[in-house]
Design a protein around this motif. Structure first.
Motif: not given
Lengths: 176, 176
Positions: B2, B74, B100, B103, B107, B110-111, B114-115, B117-121
DNA sequence: TTTTACTTGTGATAATTGTCACAAAAACTT
DNA sequence: AAGTTTTTGTGACAATTATCACAAGTAAAA
Protein backbone atom coordinates in the motif's frame (compact mmCIF):
# COMPACT_ATOMS: atom_id res chain seq x y z
CA UNK A 1 -25.12 -0.25 12.79
CA UNK A 2 -23.14 1.83 10.42
CA UNK A 3 -25.01 5.07 9.82
CA UNK A 4 -25.17 7.13 6.68
CA UNK A 5 -27.23 10.16 5.64
CA UNK A 6 -30.16 9.85 3.29
CA UNK A 7 -28.46 12.01 0.68
CA UNK A 8 -25.33 9.89 0.65
CA UNK A 9 -27.40 6.77 0.48
CA UNK A 10 -29.12 8.27 -2.55
CA UNK A 11 -25.80 8.87 -4.27
CA UNK A 12 -24.76 5.33 -3.50
CA UNK A 13 -27.82 3.75 -4.99
CA UNK A 14 -27.58 5.92 -8.08
CA UNK A 15 -24.58 3.86 -9.10
CA UNK A 16 -26.11 0.58 -7.97
CA UNK A 17 -27.18 -2.09 -10.39
CA UNK A 18 -30.12 -4.17 -9.28
CA UNK A 19 -30.00 -7.79 -10.36
CA UNK A 20 -31.99 -10.91 -9.68
CA UNK A 21 -30.72 -14.49 -9.63
CA UNK A 22 -32.38 -17.85 -9.49
CA UNK A 23 -31.20 -20.46 -7.06
CA UNK A 24 -27.93 -21.90 -8.31
CA UNK A 25 -26.99 -19.04 -10.63
CA UNK A 26 -23.46 -17.74 -10.38
CA UNK A 27 -22.56 -14.15 -9.58
CA UNK A 28 -18.84 -14.94 -9.71
CA UNK A 29 -16.87 -17.88 -11.07
CA UNK A 30 -13.25 -18.90 -10.58
CA UNK A 31 -11.00 -17.21 -13.10
CA UNK A 32 -13.20 -14.16 -13.42
CA UNK A 33 -12.19 -10.81 -12.03
CA UNK A 34 -14.52 -9.47 -9.39
CA UNK A 35 -15.39 -5.86 -10.16
CA UNK A 36 -18.24 -5.14 -7.80
CA UNK A 37 -19.38 -5.11 -4.23
CA UNK A 38 -22.71 -6.83 -3.75
CA UNK A 39 -25.46 -5.93 -1.34
CA UNK A 40 -28.02 -8.63 -0.69
CA UNK A 41 -31.55 -7.29 -0.72
CA UNK A 42 -33.33 -10.63 -0.60
CA UNK A 43 -32.24 -14.26 -0.47
CA UNK A 44 -28.63 -15.17 0.20
CA UNK A 45 -25.31 -15.73 -1.49
CA UNK A 46 -23.02 -18.67 -0.94
CA UNK A 47 -19.28 -18.20 -1.33
CA UNK A 48 -17.29 -21.36 -1.87
CA UNK A 49 -14.04 -22.71 -3.20
CA UNK A 50 -13.41 -25.97 -4.97
CA UNK A 51 -10.91 -28.29 -3.32
CA UNK A 52 -10.27 -31.39 -5.39
CA UNK A 53 -13.82 -31.54 -6.59
CA UNK A 54 -15.36 -30.83 -3.21
CA UNK A 55 -17.05 -27.52 -2.54
CA UNK A 56 -16.01 -25.80 0.64
CA UNK A 57 -18.25 -22.99 1.79
CA UNK A 58 -16.33 -20.05 3.12
CA UNK A 59 -19.17 -17.59 3.59
CA UNK A 60 -22.91 -17.02 3.47
CA UNK A 61 -24.26 -13.51 2.91
CA UNK A 62 -27.83 -12.82 3.94
CA UNK A 63 -30.21 -9.91 3.48
CA UNK A 64 -28.82 -6.56 4.50
CA UNK A 65 -25.19 -7.57 4.15
CA UNK A 66 -22.40 -6.92 1.71
CA UNK A 67 -19.98 -9.28 0.09
CA UNK A 68 -17.31 -9.34 -2.61
CA UNK A 69 -14.04 -11.02 -3.40
CA UNK A 70 -11.82 -8.35 -1.94
CA UNK A 71 -8.58 -9.85 -3.15
CA UNK A 72 -9.76 -10.04 -6.74
CA UNK A 73 -11.45 -6.66 -6.51
CA UNK A 74 -8.37 -4.87 -5.21
CA UNK A 75 -5.78 -6.23 -7.53
CA UNK A 76 -7.96 -7.05 -10.52
CA UNK A 77 -6.67 -10.60 -10.22
CA UNK A 78 -8.72 -13.63 -11.09
CA UNK A 79 -10.89 -15.05 -8.37
CA UNK A 80 -10.26 -18.50 -6.96
CA UNK A 81 -13.78 -18.92 -5.63
CA UNK A 82 -17.41 -18.85 -6.66
CA UNK A 83 -20.33 -16.80 -5.47
CA UNK A 84 -23.70 -18.37 -6.10
CA UNK A 85 -27.30 -17.61 -5.23
CA UNK A 86 -28.57 -19.96 -2.52
CA UNK A 87 -32.19 -19.03 -3.18
CA UNK A 88 -33.94 -16.61 -5.49
CA UNK A 89 -31.78 -13.63 -4.67
CA UNK A 90 -31.96 -9.92 -5.37
CA UNK A 91 -28.76 -7.94 -5.06
CA UNK A 92 -27.50 -4.42 -5.68
CA UNK A 93 -24.12 -4.37 -7.31
CA UNK A 94 -21.74 -1.47 -6.82
CA UNK A 95 -19.05 -1.08 -9.42
CA UNK A 96 -15.63 -0.65 -7.87
CA UNK A 97 -14.54 2.22 -10.10
CA UNK A 98 -17.74 4.15 -9.62
CA UNK A 99 -17.45 3.57 -5.92
CA UNK A 100 -13.93 4.97 -5.84
CA UNK A 101 -15.14 8.05 -7.71
CA UNK A 102 -17.84 8.52 -5.13
CA UNK A 103 -15.26 8.25 -2.39
CA UNK A 104 -13.46 11.20 -3.93
CA UNK A 105 -16.63 13.26 -4.02
CA UNK A 106 -18.10 12.34 -0.68
CA UNK A 107 -16.11 11.95 2.50
CA UNK A 108 -19.15 10.49 4.15
CA UNK A 109 -19.39 7.71 1.65
CA UNK A 110 -15.71 6.91 1.93
CA UNK A 111 -16.09 6.80 5.67
CA UNK A 112 -19.11 4.55 5.25
CA UNK A 113 -17.01 2.23 3.12
CA UNK A 114 -14.33 2.14 5.73
CA UNK A 115 -16.78 1.33 8.50
CA UNK A 116 -18.20 -1.45 6.43
CA UNK A 117 -14.75 -2.95 6.04
CA UNK A 118 -14.22 -2.67 9.76
CA UNK A 119 -17.42 -4.58 10.42
CA UNK A 120 -16.46 -7.29 7.99
CA UNK A 121 -13.02 -7.60 9.53
CA UNK A 122 -14.39 -7.90 13.06
CA UNK A 123 -16.86 -10.57 11.95
CA UNK A 124 -14.13 -12.46 10.16
CA UNK A 125 -11.84 -12.36 13.18
CA UNK A 126 -14.58 -13.77 15.35
CA UNK A 127 -15.24 -16.49 12.85
CA UNK A 128 -11.56 -17.47 12.76
CA UNK A 129 -11.43 -17.61 16.52
CA UNK A 130 -14.21 -20.19 16.53
CA UNK A 131 -11.75 -22.64 15.03
CA UNK A 132 -9.01 -21.81 17.51
CA UNK A 133 -11.11 -21.84 20.63
CA UNK A 134 -13.71 -24.51 20.03
CA UNK A 135 -13.93 -28.13 18.98
CA UNK A 136 -16.24 -29.06 16.09
CA UNK A 137 -19.01 -29.88 18.52
CA UNK A 138 -18.55 -26.62 20.39
CA UNK A 139 -18.52 -24.68 17.14
CA UNK A 140 -21.93 -26.03 16.27
CA UNK A 141 -23.29 -25.10 19.67
CA UNK A 142 -21.82 -21.65 19.32
CA UNK A 143 -23.76 -21.10 16.10
CA UNK A 144 -26.87 -22.45 17.77
CA UNK A 145 -26.82 -19.79 20.43
CA UNK A 146 -25.11 -16.93 18.61
CA UNK A 147 -26.18 -17.25 15.00
CA UNK A 148 -29.35 -19.33 14.96
CA UNK A 149 -30.42 -17.73 11.68
CA UNK A 150 -27.71 -19.48 9.77
CA UNK A 151 -28.86 -22.86 11.08
CA UNK A 152 -32.38 -22.19 9.92
CA UNK A 153 -31.44 -21.27 6.40
CA UNK A 154 -28.41 -23.34 5.54
CA UNK A 155 -28.66 -27.07 5.01
CA UNK A 156 -26.58 -29.40 7.09
CA UNK A 157 -24.41 -30.47 4.20
CA UNK A 158 -23.67 -26.87 3.25
CA UNK A 159 -22.96 -25.93 6.82
CA UNK A 160 -20.51 -28.72 7.50
CA UNK A 161 -17.71 -27.36 5.34
CA UNK A 162 -18.31 -23.88 6.71
CA UNK A 163 -17.61 -25.29 10.16
CA UNK A 164 -14.75 -27.47 9.00
CA UNK A 165 -16.61 -30.66 9.96
CA UNK A 166 -17.56 -33.75 7.97
CA UNK A 167 -21.21 -33.87 7.01
CA UNK A 168 -21.76 -37.12 8.88
CA UNK A 169 -20.17 -35.79 12.03
CA UNK A 170 -22.35 -32.70 11.95
CA UNK A 171 -25.40 -34.88 11.54
CA UNK A 172 -24.41 -36.83 14.65
CA UNK A 173 -23.62 -33.70 16.64
CA UNK A 174 -27.03 -32.33 15.83
CA UNK A 175 -28.84 -35.42 17.06
CA UNK A 176 -27.97 -34.61 20.67
CA UNK B 1 2.13 -2.89 -0.95
CA UNK B 2 0.00 0.00 0.00
CA UNK B 3 1.58 3.20 -1.20
CA UNK B 4 1.50 6.59 0.42
CA UNK B 5 3.26 9.88 -0.33
CA UNK B 6 6.15 11.09 1.77
CA UNK B 7 4.23 14.13 2.93
CA UNK B 8 1.27 12.10 4.12
CA UNK B 9 3.60 9.71 5.83
CA UNK B 10 5.10 12.69 7.60
CA UNK B 11 1.71 13.83 8.85
CA UNK B 12 0.98 10.33 10.03
CA UNK B 13 4.12 10.03 12.06
CA UNK B 14 3.60 13.46 13.59
CA UNK B 15 0.77 11.99 15.59
CA UNK B 16 2.59 8.74 16.31
CA UNK B 17 3.81 7.81 19.73
CA UNK B 18 6.95 5.72 19.81
CA UNK B 19 7.10 3.19 22.61
CA UNK B 20 9.37 0.35 23.62
CA UNK B 21 8.39 -2.83 25.44
CA UNK B 22 10.34 -5.62 27.03
CA UNK B 23 9.45 -9.20 26.30
CA UNK B 24 6.28 -10.07 28.17
CA UNK B 25 5.05 -6.53 28.73
CA UNK B 26 1.43 -5.85 27.93
CA UNK B 27 0.24 -3.27 25.43
CA UNK B 28 -3.40 -4.19 26.03
CA UNK B 29 -5.12 -6.17 28.75
CA UNK B 30 -8.64 -7.61 28.93
CA UNK B 31 -11.10 -5.06 30.26
CA UNK B 32 -9.16 -2.11 28.92
CA UNK B 33 -10.41 -0.04 26.02
CA UNK B 34 -8.14 -0.07 23.00
CA UNK B 35 -7.59 3.48 21.80
CA UNK B 36 -4.78 3.12 19.32
CA UNK B 37 -3.56 1.37 16.22
CA UNK B 38 -0.08 -0.05 16.62
CA UNK B 39 2.64 -0.29 14.02
CA UNK B 40 5.44 -2.71 14.81
CA UNK B 41 8.86 -1.25 14.07
CA UNK B 42 10.91 -4.01 15.66
CA UNK B 43 10.13 -7.26 17.43
CA UNK B 44 6.63 -8.68 17.42
CA UNK B 45 3.32 -8.56 19.24
CA UNK B 46 1.31 -11.55 20.35
CA UNK B 47 -2.46 -11.27 20.54
CA UNK B 48 -4.21 -13.86 22.66
CA UNK B 49 -7.35 -14.61 24.59
CA UNK B 50 -7.73 -16.52 27.81
CA UNK B 51 -9.97 -19.58 27.64
CA UNK B 52 -10.39 -21.20 31.05
CA UNK B 53 -6.84 -20.38 32.06
CA UNK B 54 -5.30 -21.40 28.74
CA UNK B 55 -3.89 -18.80 26.42
CA UNK B 56 -5.02 -19.06 22.83
CA UNK B 57 -3.00 -17.06 20.34
CA UNK B 58 -5.14 -15.40 17.74
CA UNK B 59 -2.50 -13.31 16.00
CA UNK B 60 1.16 -12.43 15.70
CA UNK B 61 2.18 -9.04 14.33
CA UNK B 62 5.70 -8.68 13.01
CA UNK B 63 7.83 -5.76 11.84
CA UNK B 64 6.19 -3.56 9.27
CA UNK B 65 2.65 -4.55 10.18
CA UNK B 66 -0.24 -2.96 11.99
CA UNK B 67 -2.49 -4.34 14.68
CA UNK B 68 -5.19 -3.22 17.08
CA UNK B 69 -8.35 -4.53 18.69
CA UNK B 70 -10.74 -3.20 16.12
CA UNK B 71 -13.87 -4.12 18.01
CA UNK B 72 -12.78 -2.34 21.14
CA UNK B 73 -11.37 0.57 19.15
CA UNK B 74 -14.55 1.16 17.19
CA UNK B 75 -17.08 0.97 19.94
CA UNK B 76 -14.92 2.01 22.87
CA UNK B 77 -15.89 -1.27 24.48
CA UNK B 78 -13.61 -3.22 26.75
CA UNK B 79 -11.25 -5.67 25.10
CA UNK B 80 -11.55 -9.39 25.69
CA UNK B 81 -7.99 -10.14 24.69
CA UNK B 82 -4.41 -9.24 25.45
CA UNK B 83 -1.64 -7.84 23.30
CA UNK B 84 1.83 -8.57 24.58
CA UNK B 85 5.36 -8.05 23.35
CA UNK B 86 6.91 -11.34 22.21
CA UNK B 87 10.41 -9.89 22.21
CA UNK B 88 11.90 -6.50 22.90
CA UNK B 89 9.50 -4.58 20.71
CA UNK B 90 9.35 -1.04 19.39
CA UNK B 91 6.02 0.22 18.18
CA UNK B 92 4.46 3.42 16.92
CA UNK B 93 1.04 4.02 18.37
CA UNK B 94 -1.57 6.02 16.50
CA UNK B 95 -4.34 7.47 18.58
CA UNK B 96 -7.74 6.73 17.10
CA UNK B 97 -9.14 10.25 17.54
CA UNK B 98 -6.08 11.90 16.05
CA UNK B 99 -6.23 9.48 13.19
CA UNK B 100 -9.85 10.31 12.47
CA UNK B 101 -8.95 14.01 12.45
CA UNK B 102 -6.23 13.30 9.94
CA UNK B 103 -8.70 11.40 7.79
CA UNK B 104 -10.78 14.57 7.60
CA UNK B 105 -7.81 16.64 6.56
CA UNK B 106 -6.18 14.26 4.14
CA UNK B 107 -8.06 12.10 1.68
CA UNK B 108 -4.86 10.27 0.94
CA UNK B 109 -4.46 9.21 4.53
CA UNK B 110 -8.05 8.07 4.79
CA UNK B 111 -7.57 6.07 1.65
CA UNK B 112 -4.38 4.63 3.11
CA UNK B 113 -6.33 3.60 6.17
CA UNK B 114 -8.92 1.93 4.06
CA UNK B 115 -6.36 0.02 2.05
CA UNK B 116 -4.77 -1.16 5.23
CA UNK B 117 -8.08 -2.52 6.42
CA UNK B 118 -8.55 -4.27 3.12
CA UNK B 119 -5.19 -5.96 3.47
CA UNK B 120 -5.97 -7.07 6.97
CA UNK B 121 -9.32 -8.45 5.90
CA UNK B 122 -7.84 -10.40 3.02
CA UNK B 123 -5.21 -11.89 5.28
CA UNK B 124 -7.79 -12.80 7.88
CA UNK B 125 -10.01 -14.49 5.28
CA UNK B 126 -7.10 -16.56 4.09
CA UNK B 127 -6.26 -17.53 7.62
CA UNK B 128 -9.85 -18.63 8.29
CA UNK B 129 -9.89 -20.71 5.14
CA UNK B 130 -6.90 -22.65 6.40
CA UNK B 131 -9.17 -24.19 9.00
CA UNK B 132 -11.90 -25.01 6.53
CA UNK B 133 -9.72 -26.47 3.82
CA UNK B 134 -6.91 -28.19 5.64
CA UNK B 135 -6.40 -30.71 8.40
CA UNK B 136 -4.09 -29.78 11.30
CA UNK B 137 -1.19 -31.50 9.56
CA UNK B 138 -1.90 -29.73 6.29
CA UNK B 139 -2.19 -26.39 8.08
CA UNK B 140 1.30 -26.79 9.43
CA UNK B 141 2.68 -27.64 6.02
CA UNK B 142 0.88 -24.67 4.56
CA UNK B 143 2.69 -22.38 6.98
CA UNK B 144 5.96 -24.10 6.18
CA UNK B 145 5.74 -23.22 2.52
CA UNK B 146 3.73 -20.00 2.66
CA UNK B 147 4.73 -18.31 5.88
CA UNK B 148 8.06 -19.78 6.91
CA UNK B 149 8.92 -16.63 8.86
CA UNK B 150 6.32 -17.36 11.47
CA UNK B 151 7.79 -20.81 12.07
CA UNK B 152 11.21 -19.32 12.62
CA UNK B 153 10.10 -16.80 15.19
CA UNK B 154 7.25 -18.39 17.06
CA UNK B 155 7.82 -21.26 19.45
CA UNK B 156 6.00 -24.50 18.91
CA UNK B 157 3.85 -24.12 21.98
CA UNK B 158 2.77 -20.64 20.96
CA UNK B 159 2.08 -21.73 17.45
CA UNK B 160 -0.11 -24.68 18.36
CA UNK B 161 -3.07 -22.67 19.58
CA UNK B 162 -2.74 -20.35 16.59
CA UNK B 163 -3.23 -23.39 14.38
CA UNK B 164 -5.89 -24.91 16.57
CA UNK B 165 -3.73 -27.95 17.35
CA UNK B 166 -2.59 -29.49 20.62
CA UNK B 167 1.04 -28.78 21.41
CA UNK B 168 1.94 -32.46 21.49
CA UNK B 169 0.32 -33.08 18.14
CA UNK B 170 2.21 -30.21 16.58
CA UNK B 171 5.44 -31.57 17.98
CA UNK B 172 4.70 -34.91 16.33
CA UNK B 173 3.70 -33.35 13.05
CA UNK B 174 6.95 -31.45 12.95
CA UNK B 175 9.04 -34.58 13.44
CA UNK B 176 8.20 -35.85 9.99
C1' DT C 1 -49.01 -38.98 -7.53
C1' DT C 2 -45.20 -41.21 -9.16
C1' DT C 3 -40.58 -40.75 -10.34
C1' DT C 4 -36.29 -38.75 -9.65
C1' DA C 5 -32.87 -36.14 -7.35
C1' DC C 6 -30.96 -34.50 -3.37
C1' DT C 7 -30.30 -34.43 1.62
C1' DT C 8 -29.83 -36.62 5.92
C1' DG C 9 -29.08 -40.58 9.09
C1' DT C 10 -26.44 -44.51 10.54
C1' DG C 11 -23.33 -48.46 11.12
C1' DA C 12 -18.65 -50.08 10.91
C1' DT C 13 -14.11 -49.07 10.94
C1' DA C 14 -9.86 -46.50 10.34
C1' DA C 15 -7.27 -42.54 11.16
C1' DT C 16 -6.26 -38.59 13.54
C1' DT C 17 -5.94 -35.86 17.32
C1' DG C 18 -6.29 -34.82 22.33
C1' DT C 19 -4.94 -35.65 27.08
C1' DC C 20 -2.06 -36.87 30.82
C1' DA C 21 2.26 -37.76 32.76
C1' DC C 22 6.83 -37.41 32.75
C1' DA C 23 11.55 -37.23 30.71
C1' DA C 24 14.78 -34.65 27.97
C1' DA C 25 16.47 -30.55 26.15
C1' DA C 26 17.04 -25.76 25.81
C1' DA C 27 16.99 -21.22 27.45
C1' DC C 28 17.45 -18.00 31.23
C1' DT C 29 19.23 -16.55 35.85
C1' DT C 30 22.30 -15.70 39.35
C1' DA D 1 29.01 -22.90 35.72
C1' DA D 2 25.24 -24.47 38.48
C1' DG D 3 20.66 -24.18 39.24
C1' DT D 4 16.05 -22.84 37.79
C1' DT D 5 12.49 -22.23 34.59
C1' DT D 6 10.48 -22.96 30.29
C1' DT D 7 9.94 -25.50 26.18
C1' DT D 8 9.85 -29.68 23.64
C1' DG D 9 9.58 -34.75 22.92
C1' DT D 10 7.32 -39.16 23.79
C1' DG D 11 4.69 -43.07 25.40
C1' DA D 12 0.18 -44.84 26.45
C1' DC D 13 -4.34 -44.46 25.96
C1' DA D 14 -8.92 -42.24 25.36
C1' DA D 15 -11.85 -39.53 22.67
C1' DT D 16 -13.17 -37.52 18.64
C1' DT D 17 -13.64 -37.20 13.97
C1' DA D 18 -13.22 -38.84 9.08
C1' DT D 19 -14.38 -42.05 5.63
C1' DC D 20 -17.02 -45.34 3.13
C1' DA D 21 -21.19 -47.47 2.00
C1' DC D 22 -25.77 -47.57 1.93
C1' DA D 23 -30.52 -46.87 3.81
C1' DA D 24 -34.05 -43.65 4.88
C1' DG D 25 -36.20 -39.47 4.37
C1' DT D 26 -37.48 -35.25 2.01
C1' DA D 27 -38.13 -32.23 -1.67
C1' DA D 28 -38.58 -31.22 -6.43
C1' DA D 29 -40.10 -32.39 -10.99
C1' DA D 30 -42.75 -34.70 -14.42
Amino acid sequence: MTEISVSSLGKLFEIANKRQFKKGEFILKPGQVCKTIMFVEEGYLRTFIDKDGTEINTDFTFEGNFTTNLKSLRSASSADNSIQAGEITIIYEFDKDKLLELYNVSAEIESFGRKLLEQLLIAQEEHTNLFKIYSPTERYHYLQTNKPKILQRISLSQLSSYLGIARETLSRIRKK
